[in-house]
Motif scaffolding. Structure first.
Motif, PDB file in Angstrom:
ATOM      1  N   ALA A   1      -7.257   5.784   5.488  1.00 46.56           N
ATOM      2  CA  ALA A   1      -6.467   4.840   4.692  1.00 46.56           C
ATOM      3  C   ALA A   1      -5.640   3.924   5.597  1.00 46.56           C
ATOM      4  CB  ALA A   1      -5.561   5.584   3.708  1.00 46.56           C
ATOM      5  N   TYR A   2      -5.065   4.492   6.671  1.00 48.30           N
ATOM      6  CA  TYR A   2      -4.260   3.643   7.560  1.00 48.30           C
ATOM      7  C   TYR A   2      -5.112   2.563   8.218  1.00 48.30           C
ATOM      8  CZ  TYR A   2       0.201   6.212   7.402  1.00 48.30           C
ATOM      9  OH  TYR A   2       1.395   6.749   7.026  1.00 48.30           O
TER      10      TYR A   2
ATOM     11  N   ALA B   1       0.847  -1.191   0.000  1.00 50.30           N
ATOM     12  CA  ALA B   1       0.000   0.000   0.000  1.00 50.30           C
ATOM     13  C   ALA B   1       0.881   1.240   0.000  1.00 50.30           C
ATOM     14  CB  ALA B   1      -0.893   0.012   1.232  1.00 50.30           C
ATOM     15  N   ASN B   2       0.532   2.196  -0.837  1.00 52.31           N
ATOM     16  CA  ASN B   2       1.328   3.425  -0.886  1.00 52.31           C
ATOM     17  C   ASN B   2       0.424   4.634  -1.142  1.00 52.31           C
ATOM     18  OD1 ASN B   2       3.528   5.143  -0.908  1.00 52.31           O
ATOM     19  ND2 ASN B   2       4.054   4.717  -3.031  1.00 52.31           N
ATOM     20  N   HIS B   3       0.824   5.745  -0.556  1.00 54.12           N
ATOM     21  CA  HIS B   3       0.083   6.994  -0.695  1.00 54.12           C
ATOM     22  C   HIS B   3       1.095   8.109  -0.874  1.00 54.12           C
ATOM     23  CE1 HIS B   3       1.567   7.678   3.338  1.00 54.12           C
ATOM     24  NE2 HIS B   3       1.167   6.457   3.631  1.00 54.12           N
ATOM     25  N   GLY B   4       0.630   9.296  -1.305  1.00 50.56           N
ATOM     26  CA  GLY B   4       1.530  10.435  -1.397  1.00 50.56           C
ATOM     27  C   GLY B   4       1.756  11.038  -0.022  1.00 50.56           C
TER      28      GLY B   4
ATOM     29  N   TYR C   1      -2.630   5.349  -3.875  1.00 52.94           N
ATOM     30  CA  TYR C   1      -3.490   6.496  -3.631  1.00 52.94           C
ATOM     31  C   TYR C   1      -2.933   7.645  -4.472  1.00 52.94           C
ATOM     32  CZ  TYR C   1      -6.505   7.957   0.373  1.00 52.94           C
ATOM     33  OH  TYR C   1      -7.503   8.323   1.207  1.00 52.94           O
ATOM     34  N   GLY C   2      -3.553   7.976  -5.561  1.00 52.20           N
ATOM     35  CA  GLY C   2      -3.085   9.126  -6.342  1.00 52.20           C
ATOM     36  C   GLY C   2      -1.983   8.787  -7.330  1.00 52.20           C
ATOM     37  N   GLY C   3      -1.571   9.798  -8.088  1.00 48.59           N
ATOM     38  CA  GLY C   3      -0.692   9.528  -9.230  1.00 48.59           C
ATOM     39  C   GLY C   3       0.564  10.357  -9.301  1.00 48.59           C
ATOM     40  N   ALA C   4       1.162  10.691  -8.144  1.00 47.71           N
ATOM     41  CA  ALA C   4       2.222  11.695  -8.133  1.00 47.71           C
ATOM     42  C   ALA C   4       3.622  11.204  -8.502  1.00 47.71           C
ATOM     43  CB  ALA C   4       2.285  12.341  -6.739  1.00 47.71           C
ATOM     44  N   SER C   5       3.912   9.920  -8.279  1.00 49.76           N
ATOM     45  CA  SER C   5       5.312   9.453  -8.214  1.00 49.76           C
ATOM     46  C   SER C   5       6.207   9.823  -9.396  1.00 49.76           C
ATOM     47  CB  SER C   5       5.366   7.935  -8.037  1.00 49.76           C
ATOM     48  OG  SER C   5       4.575   7.543  -6.960  1.00 49.76           O
ATOM     49  N   ILE C   6       5.669   9.819 -10.615  1.00 49.65           N
ATOM     50  CA  ILE C   6       6.549  10.072 -11.761  1.00 49.65           C
ATOM     51  C   ILE C   6       7.056  11.523 -11.715  1.00 49.65           C
ATOM     52  CG2 ILE C   6       6.789   9.894 -14.281  1.00 49.65           C
ATOM     53  CD1 ILE C   6       4.402   7.934 -14.220  1.00 49.65           C
ATOM     54  N   GLY C   7       6.264  12.396 -11.120  1.00 56.50           N
ATOM     55  CA  GLY C   7       6.689  13.782 -10.970  1.00 56.50           C
ATOM     56  C   GLY C   7       7.510  14.049  -9.716  1.00 56.50           C
TER      57      GLY C   7
ATOM     58  N   VAL D   1     -10.428  13.457   9.313  1.00 56.72           N
ATOM     59  CA  VAL D   1     -11.077  12.149   9.262  1.00 56.72           C
ATOM     60  C   VAL D   1     -10.758  11.452   7.936  1.00 56.72           C
ATOM     61  CG1 VAL D   1     -13.303  10.950   9.222  1.00 56.72           C
ATOM     62  CG2 VAL D   1     -12.925  12.822  10.848  1.00 56.72           C
ATOM     63  N   GLY D   2     -10.846  12.199   6.847  1.00 60.12           N
ATOM     64  CA  GLY D   2     -10.610  11.599   5.530  1.00 60.12           C
ATOM     65  C   GLY D   2      -9.147  11.470   5.190  1.00 60.12           C
ATOM     66  N   TYR D   3      -8.294  12.080   5.996  1.00 62.08           N
ATOM     67  CA  TYR D   3      -6.864  12.074   5.737  1.00 62.08           C
ATOM     68  C   TYR D   3      -6.317  10.657   5.607  1.00 62.08           C
ATOM     69  CZ  TYR D   3      -2.335  14.272   5.710  1.00 62.08           C
ATOM     70  OH  TYR D   3      -1.128  14.717   5.316  1.00 62.08           O
ATOM     71  N   TYR D   4      -5.206  10.498   4.896  1.00 63.25           N
ATOM     72  CA  TYR D   4      -4.691   9.128   4.745  1.00 63.25           C
ATOM     73  C   TYR D   4      -4.167   8.571   6.070  1.00 63.25           C
ATOM     74  CZ  TYR D   4       0.133  10.943   4.265  1.00 63.25           C
ATOM     75  OH  TYR D   4       1.332  11.553   4.476  1.00 63.25           O
TER      76      TYR D   4
END
Ligand code: MGD
Ligand code: MGD
Ligand code: 4MO
Length: 856
Positions: free
Chosen positions: A148-149, A130-133, A478-484, A141-144
């Motif tokens: 998510a944890y 599992a990975n998130h930014g 979670y999300g699509g940041a890694s390439i950047g 409350v909605g925070y990862y």
């Protein structure tokens, strides 16, 4: 009137009034306080009173939220990659090119739930990674580090161990000199605004651009305070290869060392102080240990090279006389050191091959001047406003509803106030975030952890695979940041396009970046489309009391301003429904809705003592009254300077980390500032990259390297002034219209790279020409911004493009989206740490001829 309703929300760039008509956001504005809100503090300094404006401020990346919420890049429906068949051919090698088809939520949940069960059954614990930014649309409350944890713990996942990328050199380096592990190497942060204003004569901004990065999450709150600097007659110096926005706005002396060479300059300053007796000898004798060893090194007794201003000139390019002049001014004036955008603990220079040395040397400089003395401390008016920290409201890193007593601040900060079901991750296997590609492609990875509980936490090396655990078979992202945002990021693209990773699910708000490499896409909604509660800049965790960056403590009800767009749902809702498929629905949500959790958090805080739930719901925010002047927190580290018991309002370090008596001395073995670090001596006294005293070692990717002949430009890629990492970049966001961010050329928004006028002329490049920026790792097309704000040999581009747009085969071709992190090194800062050295990056640039070839 006219059917417009005003809601309230919070973001990582400040709170907002959100004006909504017919379920559509029409306008957003900062919050202006009225007479019913608590009063504002003021500070008396040098015969005058200073008061910040009675409002909240908003960052550019938040101001454009309307355009990102209604963006054409929004992911509005669950999707499946067209040639992905979980029961047949998966065609993993087609990830990133084969396209998507819409499926129902039921189908999406079924596929993901079955894959979770399959990989656990067939492979065993650890098969799900599992990975998130690092960041999020806002809300406790909605925070990862909340929903998510809880979910990831509930299903049991191989955790991706992030490196402390914001702190890097401070965490791996400076911390060994002064402790403060629970702030990852940032020192205490209390009441420093007032001390600076009253006492300081000079502020040195070193690798610091708070007008671009605004600390973290604090919009332009510090900007109004920094306007007072002139009025107070405080002298300013900026040390940065880029003539940055803070230098441009505030003025002062600009010194531009070559990237990654600052350590040499800092050592020369110390050398001048020693030779000319310009340091606090009593403090060094009484509050510090190991100075003589370092002094001998600086004077050249160890290696025959005195670290003089003349010596540093060939390294840094800064004339010796400028360094000597700075050393003399600094050594004879009460000076604040603003290292990085927080004032301490951050800074682009800490994210480079020499980041550890840089942070260590700066720590030693401040110790020589008597860190904690009136007018001598870390800061640039970013942290340390006189707000009331005794009012309890949890930070976003304090665990929320995660139940995670081990991986969040919950156990310390929130659990007793907000009882909940505890959650534990049964899987202890970990993969370093910067080594995900190696873990997948080579099946092996090693790392050192981000664990600030103690100084020694960082020494506990870990390996993947962990004995007895399953290899990773599935990624939940979670999300699509890694390439950047990650280094040498063509690696990540390659890792996605292989059978070695049989299943990828991405839960994302936008279809961008690496999200386009998933097999199943789950559309999450933004924080504007769900209920939540939070505080302006209330980070908690390792950034405890981050609220002191704000002019007011503002606690916010995050109204559900509009219905979720398309078929998107809140992360909480997605996790609840997915958990239900696994028989864990009630365990995950405890039978409560998001709004129930929001109310529970309201009740757990000090809010009910001041405002009713009904009123809070209606008004949407509460301003915490400031402390009476006589009860303000004492300035940070004054206790240490004066040899008293610690009186800072922080529960750090752990009681057992004190050597003599509880709350006496620093966290180090000696309890003193250690020029020679006992923790490093214990760990590995012979490590050439991290010896017990700090020494200068030139960068492993810089002007002294062999590849400098082929790649003679040093690229720095700090944090964008306009976007928040990938958030608010791309997406047809309004930020794209800012010419310093992206430039529209032939119908395409290109990422900007800044280049010195002479370097540009030598390559036939003019303003807004398209350039091919390349090295052995990749090639990225950027629009040229020709400028005198950089010395020759240095190019500057922000990191964090949200757009990855390969012109040919993904991972093997030129990117015109602007992911400059395709060029940065994967090598860790040092061998025995796991950290990014993104700002040490050699490139060459040429005019782009339109070719898509990576190598030629
Ligand atoms: P973020 O953009 O913060 O970047 O790097 P990352 O952590 O990779 O990632 C957040 C992701 O979460 C985004 O994809 C976003 O869309 C998603 N997201 C946000 N909110 C939500 C939500 O509510 N629900 C869901 N499902 N998803 C959401 C940051 C990292 O970059 C950092 S912190 C630093 S300090 C480094 N700095 C740095 C540098 O200085 N130079 C270079 N070259 N590289 C760097 N990289 C590092
Ligand atoms: P950076 O932009 O990485 O910010 O905050 P910082 O770490 O303070 O670096 C600050 C300055 O260091 C830049 O001006 C850069 O030119 C300079 N620099 C780079 N290399 C060198 C060097 O070798 N020597 C010297 N002297 N200077 C150098 C980061 C912080 O910002 C973090 S960690 C996050 S996660 C947030 N990100 C973020 C964002 O993405 N956007 C906005 N708008 N604000 C943000 N704030 C936070
Ligand atoms: Mo960061």
């Amino acid at each position: 009137g006219n059917g417009v309703k005003r809601y309230v929300t919070n973001t990582n760039g400040g709170p907002l009034f959100v004006h909504v008509k017919d379920d559509r956001i029409v306008r957003m504005t900062p919050i202006e306080f009225d007479d019913s809100d608590a009063p504002t503090w003021s500070i008396e300094a040098r015969g005058k009173r200073y008061t910040p404006p009675r409002q909240t401020t908003v960052a550019p990346h938040t101001m454009c939220s309307k355009s990102t919420i209604y963006s054409p890049s929004r992911l509005l429906y669950p999707m499946k990659r067209v040639d992905f068949n979980p029961d047949g051919e998966r065609n993993c090698h087609n990830r990133g090119i084969s396209g998507y088809e819409r499926i129902s939520w039921d189908e999406a949940y079924d596929i993901v739930a079955r894959e979770i069960q399959r990989v656990k059954r067939d492979f065993g614990p650890g098969a799900i990674m599992a990975n998130h930014g690092s960041h999020h649309t806002w809300g406790n409350v909605g925070y990862y580090i909340s929903a998510a944890y809880k979910f990831f713990n509930a299903i049991g996942t191989t955790k991706v161990m992030h490196n402390p990328d914001s702190w890097e050199g401070w965490y791996w380096g400076a911390m060994h000199h002064f402790g403060h592990s629970m702030r990852l190497g940032q020192t205490e942060t209390y009441s420093l605004v007032e001390d600076l204003m009253k006492e300081a004569e000079m502020v040195v901004f070193w690798s610091a651009d708070p007008e671009a990065t605004s600390g973290s999450y604090s919009a332009f709150e510090g900007t109004s305070r920094r306007q007072w600097l002139h009025d107070l007659g405080i002298e300013l110096v900026h040390v940065d290869p880029y003539y940055n926005h803070s230098a441009a706005l505030l003025g002062g002396k600009w010194i531009a060392p070559r990237p990654g060479t600052d350590t040499a300059m800092a050592m020369a300053i110390a050398q001048v102080w020693i030779v000319e007796g310009l340091y606090d000898k009593q403090y060094v004798a009484e509050r510090c240990v190991g100075f003589d060893t370092w002094r001998d090194y600086l004077l050249g007794k160890e290696d025959g090279i005195p670290k003089t201003p003349e010596w540093q000139e060939s390294e840094t390019g800064v004339p010796a006389r400028e360094v000597r002049a700075l050393a003399r001014r600094w050594g004879s004036r009460k000076t604040y050191l603003g290292a990085g955008g927080w004032g301490n603990g951050h800074g682009g220079a800490c994210r480079s091959a020499t980041g550890i040395q840089w942070a260590r040397t700066l720590a030693c400089l401040l110790a020589m001047q008597g860190m904690g003395k009136p007018g001598v401390n870390y800061g640039l008016l970013q942290w340390g406003t006189p707000i009331d920290l005794s009012f309890s409201f949890p930070g976003y890193a304090d665990g929320g509803m995660s139940g995670d007593l081990e991986g969040t601040g919950l156990a310390i900060s929130l659990y007793l106030r907000m009882p909940q079901l505890p959650s534990f991750n049964p899987v202890t296997q970990k993969v370093p975030r910067l080594r995900i590609p190696e873990a997948i492609l080579e099946g092996k990875a090693e790392g050192y952890p981000w664990d600030g509980k103690t100084i020694e936490g960082q020494f506990q090396k870990f390996s993947y695979p962990k004995p007895g655990h399953a290899p990773v078979q599935m990624l939940y992202k979670y999300g699509g940041a890694s390439i950047g945002t990650m280094n040498d990021s063509n690696r990540y693209v390659k890792a996605y396009r292989t059978d070695k990773l049989p299943f990828v699910v991405n839960q994302s708000i936008w279809l961008e970046g690496e999200a386009k490499f998933a097999d199943i896409l789950l559309p999450a909604c933004s924080s504007f489309e769900r209920w939540d509660i939070s505080e302006f800049g209330g980070t908690g965790g390792y950034a405890l009391h981050g609220q002191t960056q704000m002019n007011h403590r503002v606690i916010l009800m995050q109204h559900k301003c509009i219905e979720p767009l398309g078929e998107s749902k809140s992360d909480f809702q997605i996790f609840t429904e997915l958990a239900s498929r696994l028989g864990l629905g009630t365990y995950f949500c405890e039978g409560m809705t998001e709004l129930d959790w929001v109310k529970k958090m309201f009740d757990a805080s000090d809010l009910p003592k001041h405002i009713s739930w009904k009123e809070f719901l209606k008004k949407g925010y509460f301003v915490v009254p400031p402390l009476p002047e006589e009860r303000r927190d004492p300035p940070s580290l004054r206790w240490f300077y004066e040899g008293r018991k610690k009186d800072a309002p922080e529960p750090h370090p752990l009681p057992g980390d004190y050597t003599e008596k509880f709350q006496e001395g620093l966290q180090t073995q000696s309890g003193k500032f250690e020029f020679e670090c006992s923790s490093l001596k214990r760990f590995d006294p012979d490590d050439p990259e991290r010896p017990p005293i700090v020494k200068y070692v030139p960068s492993w990717e810089g002007p002294r390297c062999a590849q400098y002949r082929r790649y003679p430009l040093q690229m720095i890629s700090p944090h964008s002034r306009f976007s928040y990492h990938t958030m608010s970049d791309g997406k047809e966001s309004a930020v794209n219209d800012i010419k310093e961010h992206r430039v529209l050329i032939d119908g395409y928004y290109y990422w900007v790279m800044r280049i010195n006028s002479e370097d540009a002329a030598a390559r036939g490049i003019r303003m807004h020409d398209l350039m091919r920026v390349y090295n052995d790792r990749g090639a990225v097309i950027c629009a040229a911004h020709v400028t005198p704000r950089l010395p020759r040999g240095v190019v500057h581009s922000y990191e964090s493009s949200a757009v990855y747009d390969p012109l040919g085969e993904p991972g093997y071709s030129v990117d015109r989206g602007g992911c400059v992190n395709q060029l940065t090194p994967k090598r860790s800062i040092a061998k025995k740490v796991t950290g990014t050295a993104a700002n040490s990056c050699l490139v060459e640039i040429e005019l782009w001829d339109g070719s898509a070839e990576l190598k030629r």
